[in-house]
Enzyme design. Structure first.
Site, short mmCIF file in Angstrom:
data_model
loop_
_atom_site.label_atom_id
_atom_site.label_comp_id
_atom_site.label_asym_id
_atom_site.label_seq_id
_atom_site.Cartn_x
_atom_site.Cartn_y
_atom_site.Cartn_z
N HIS A 29 -11.23 14.67 -10.44
CA HIS A 29 -10.00 14.70 -9.98
C HIS A 29 -9.72 13.58 -9.03
O HIS A 29 -8.71 12.62 -9.12
CB HIS A 29 -9.32 15.71 -9.52
CG HIS A 29 -7.95 15.98 -9.59
ND1 HIS A 29 -7.38 17.27 -9.92
CD2 HIS A 29 -7.02 15.32 -9.51
CE1 HIS A 29 -5.80 17.25 -9.99
NE2 HIS A 29 -5.51 16.04 -9.43
N TYR A 61 -4.37 22.87 -10.30
CA TYR A 61 -2.77 23.27 -10.62
C TYR A 61 -2.63 24.71 -10.72
O TYR A 61 -1.49 25.01 -10.72
CB TYR A 61 -2.46 22.54 -12.10
CG TYR A 61 -2.36 20.93 -12.13
CD1 TYR A 61 -2.72 20.22 -10.92
CD2 TYR A 61 -2.15 20.35 -13.24
CE1 TYR A 61 -2.54 18.90 -10.95
CE2 TYR A 61 -2.18 19.06 -13.35
CZ TYR A 61 -2.39 18.36 -12.13
OH TYR A 61 -2.47 16.75 -12.36
#
Length: 255
Positions: free
Chosen positions: A95, A37
């Protein structure tokens, strides 16, 4: 702090620390970020500026697919902690099971970080039940959460059943169908019935499920408040039946 509130804050795309601080002041204590991010520093600054003690917050981040070799797991997590300005995080996720991910090598590195006190819990994200089974073969730590896409147009029932069977959280990302809640006729009808927004209906439906928490992204004060309040909205059993029965599979972020 091991119990997650029904609504946490997904921070993807948030680039202002004040948004994080405001969310905390409104009552959010579960903050979700990730290396990919690019805003771990923003999240950390927002936490630092808030009036809540770090120990009263649950902070999660994720190791991206190009950092899942054992040494890279450790080094990238240390870099994440530095960006966050924290000695440890409450939850560290794989992730996605892609790229450098190799269960027998990647997951022991997560155990190592847990043993050293750099992380409290181990999580996975976007894992199938088969991948979860294999992960359990290589992890000493219990899986604390599996973060998956979950909304009325994409309902991963097998993942939910596994979470309940093995007693961990299913953390729902994109719970508002990536901004498409108002385009789902069944949701709009139920929203009109309850004098609520379609977004509130999606969150109320999800958070009523055992083992499920949702992490919608929000940046405005209006949406931050509304998302938290949605967890208090009680739908009728028939409302749940209607939403559970939506026969569409529209995965926004396919593996």
């Amino acid at each position: 702090m091991d119990t997650l509130q029904p609504i946490g804050l997904g921070t993807m795309g948030i680039d202002d620390p004040e948004t994080i601080t405001t969310a905390i002041e409104f009552g959010y204590d579960h903050l979700d970020t990730a290396q990919i991010y690019g805003n771990e520093r923003v999240v950390g600054q927002g936490v630092e500026r808030s009036s809540l003690d770090r120990k009263d917050l649950f902070v999660a981040t994720k190791v991206w697919i190009d950092k899942l070799a054992p040494e890279a797991v450790v080094n990238s997590t240390q870099a994440s902690l530095k960006r966050l300005g924290m000695e440890s995080v409450d939850l560290l996720y794989v992730h996605r099971p892609r790229g450098d991910y190799e269960p027998a090598e990647t997951l022991p590195a997560f155990d190592e970080l847990r043993d050293s006190g750099h992380i409290e819990h181990v999580g996975v994200s976007n894992f199938t039940v088969r991948q979860l089974d294999r992960a359990r073969d290589h992890l000493e730590a219990p899986i604390f959460a599996n973060q998956v896409e979950y909304h009325p147009l994409y309902q991963p029932e097998a993942a939910l059943e596994d979470a309940r069977e093995h007693e961990y959280y299913l953390v729902a990302y994109s719970p508002l169908a990536n901004g498409r809640a108002s385009d789902i006729p069944e949701i709009v009808e139920i929203a009109e019935k309850h004098d609520a927004t379609p977004e509130a209906i999606c969150l109320a439906w999800l958070t009523a499920k055992d083992n499920v928490v949702a992490i919608p992204k929000a940046s405005s004060e209006v949406h931050l408040r509304a998302n938290l309040e949605a967890a208090d909205l009680e739908l009728d059993p028939e409302d749940h039946d209607v939403i559970d029965g939506i026969e569409r599979e529209d995965e926004i972020f396919p593996e």
